[in-house]
Design an enzyme around this catalytic site. Structure first.
Site, short mmCIF file in Angstrom:
data_model
loop_
_atom_site.label_atom_id
_atom_site.label_comp_id
_atom_site.label_asym_id
_atom_site.label_seq_id
_atom_site.Cartn_x
_atom_site.Cartn_y
_atom_site.Cartn_z
N HIS A 278 7.74 -3.37 -58.05
CA HIS A 278 7.37 -4.85 -56.01
C HIS A 278 8.64 -5.78 -56.91
O HIS A 278 8.05 -6.83 -55.86
CB HIS A 278 6.38 -4.40 -55.11
CG HIS A 278 6.74 -5.08 -54.52
ND1 HIS A 278 6.02 -5.28 -53.12
CD2 HIS A 278 7.90 -4.46 -53.41
CE1 HIS A 278 6.50 -4.67 -51.83
NE2 HIS A 278 8.33 -5.47 -51.96
N CYS B 132 2.62 -8.44 -50.52
CA CYS B 132 1.99 -8.00 -52.09
C CYS B 132 2.87 -8.83 -52.76
O CYS B 132 2.94 -9.18 -54.28
CB CYS B 132 3.15 -6.59 -51.66
SG CYS B 132 2.14 -5.08 -50.81
#
Length: 566
Positions: free
Chosen positions: A179, A124
């Site tokens: 993130h 990610c």
């Protein structure tokens, strides 16, 4: 006659008053709807239109191409909507797997340009860092998932795509998952080029309660993680995230002046674990026998509905004809833990996501971990490329120079980039300027180099060295698993099905062998040596941005919330 004239004037007066009332009423409703700070809990419930009441997608689009507009002295720059799905498997879109219900995605993909030789990072955070910086993870400092209990973020020296576009006059918005670090305020989205942010800072959380938790020091820590800009936003607790993000994106579009350029990064939570979705989407996918995969498929369907609502908002605001919509996954779909004793039990679904027919998944450099489901749709594409597959080599790292540098007309001359401008490849079908793509490079504690690199049709997958560095992880992550709904039987799911004697150095011709079955390293020693040398050369440019620091978890969960603590 005077009576008729008087009657006509009276009728016209009544019509004009009625029209004025309708206009004023609609304006008042729109103004109230556009108040982003209003009670969003009330507004979101029931406001997201269900595309499954009518799955038809509006096919009316402008026929002029972006190139035609440019040749006539184009003055306006396109709006760019970048939609990033989270952990979406290569085989988990309807245009790859007919069992998946995603009519909007399928229509946009099959009338746009489907990217079938397109690569992302295998995790990610590295994938998002590539998108933000146009640089490989070895340069931007984000090569692993950023964890909530560490003081780390995308280095502040990195210029983001949002920085560049905002400086060029774009309105820039992030909706969804960040993130890329949040230990310090300056790491968060509104300090990294985005005019606004609604979403969560960490990597994974619950879909309704918006909490993230992790074990540390024998205890379990958790916190609420949902923000409007830098304000913790409790009013969204209890609402499903895909619906929230769709409504916010629609609000931005509805409030935007269509004559000014807009960039929205819609970074969806779906379809990352934990697997959860409103029941109606599960019911739509009742043809999936495995209950967990049924929920997962429902999450895809819900995401598809959100995208349909967003595209309709663009059309309603007269923005669609000048919009470039990009859809991509951040990495391949995850496989279950290979050490799970039930992993190869034929009576159980070995994986929730599916990357079939590719090998492997999230966290590995096999094709299933890095080849992304992606497409571009825009009325600005040349007519001859609409509805086609593009098999030219390209990757996540190419979006900054393409979107910001070319489409956005931003000055990127002072940036050191690994990406290329691929717009002519996408919009006209030209050959890709990219002939080489670094997938990953790591130097082990034994100072050996491993990772993966692509040159032309050739891919080198260097799993480790004689000490076994990283070999177990990547070998076992290279399972080859069809989804249960396709009823496909294969000889072996294990990586031992790969032919060739050397378990550490694998060479594949990806064009001829996309499933990575035939290891050609022994047959083509010169090509193997060339790619290994290139991988080693890249390893010399790994930039270290200091050791990440594990912090006291009490600091990063103050008041039971997740957010900056330094």
């Amino acid at each position: 006659m005077p009576e008729l004239r008087s009657y006509t004037i009276t009728l016209l007066t009544l019509l004009m008053l009625t029209l004025a009332f309708v206009v004023v009423t609609n304006y008042s409703t729109l103004t109230a709807d556009n108040n982003f700070v209003a009670d969003n809990r009330t507004r979101i419930k029931g406001i997201v239109r269900s595309t499954f009441d009518n799955v038809e997608v509006d096919e009316q689009e402008r026929t002029e191409s972006f190139t035609d507009s440019a040749s006539q002295g184009r003055e306006t720059r396109p709006h760019v909507i970048f939609i990033l799905a989270d952990d979406l498997g290569y085989n988990d879109v309807g245009y790859h797997n007919s069992h998946i219900i995603s009519p909007t995605i399928d229509k946009l993909a099959t009338t746009g340009v489907r990217l079938e030789n397109y690569y992302v990072a295998n995790l990610c955070s590295p994938s998002r860092a590539q998108l933000m910086t146009g640089r490989y993870q070895m340069r931007n400092g984000i090569s692993q998932i950023l964890q909530p209990q560490y003081d780390e973020c995308l280095p502040l020296s990195e210029i983001t795509i949002a920085d560049v576009l905002r400086n060029a006059g774009y309105s820039t918005h992030l909706v969804g998952k960040w993130h890329l670090g949040y230990s310090r305020r300056e790491c968060t989205p509104t300090h990294r080029g985005f005019d606004s942010f609604l979403g969560f800072l960490s990597g994974s959380e619950t879909y309704y309660d918006h909490t993230i938790g992790w074990p540390q020091n024998g205890r379990h820590y958790s916190g609420y993680d949902f923000y409007v800009n830098e304000r913790i936003a409790y009013e969204y607790k209890g609402q499903y995230s895909t619906h929230i993000f769709a409504r916010r994106t629609m609000d931005i579009i509805e409030q935007h002046n269509a004559n000014e350029p807009l960039f929205i990064f819609l970074s969806l939570q779906a379809v990352h674990s934990p697997f959860d979705v409103p029941k109606k989407y599960i019911h739509i996918n009742k043809h999936f026998k495995d209950p967990t995969r049924r929920i997962y498929a429902g999450m895809v369907t819900c995401m598809d509905e959100a995208i349909g609502n967003i595209t309709q908002a663009l059309k309603n605001n007269n923005m669609w004809d000048n919009t470039v919509l990009i859809f991509s996954t951040d990495n391949g779909g995850p496989l279950k833990d290979y050490e799970d004793p039930e992993f190869l039990n034929p009576t159980r679904t070995p994986t929730v996501a599916s990357n079939w027919p590719l090998r492997g998944g999230k966290g590995s450099d096999w094709e299933g971990g890095i080849r992304g489901a992606a497409f571009v749709h825009s009325p600005l594409l040349m007519p001859q490329v609409r509805g086609t597959e593009n098999r030219e080599l390209m990757g996540m790292v190419d979006w900054l120079p393409t979107v910001a540098g070319y489409l956005g007309k931003a000055n990127i001359d002072n940036l050191t980039l690994d990406g290329y401008n691929i717009w002519s490849t996408l919009s006209q079908g030209d050959a890709s300027p990219r002939q080489e793509l670094l997938h990953n490079v790591v130097v082990s504690e034994h100072q050996s180099v491993y990772g993966a690199i692509r040159v032309g049709d050739w891919k080198l997958l260097q799993l480790g060295d004689i000490q076994g560095a990283n070999v177990k992880f990547h070998v076992n992550r290279g399972l080859h698993i069809p989804p249960p709904e396709m009823n496909i039987t294969i000889k072996s799911t294990k990586v031992q099905a790969v032919e060739g004697s050397n378990p550490y150095t694998l060479l594949f011709n990806i064009k001829q062998d996309p499933r990575e079955i035939h290891n050609l390293a022994a047959e083509h020693p010169q090509m193997t040596s060339l790619l290994r040398d290139k991988l080693t050369e890249y390893s010399k440019f790994i930039e270290h941005h200091g050791e990440k620091t594990l912090v006291d978890p009490e600091k990063c969960t103050r008041n039971k919330t997740i957010g900056p603590w330094l």
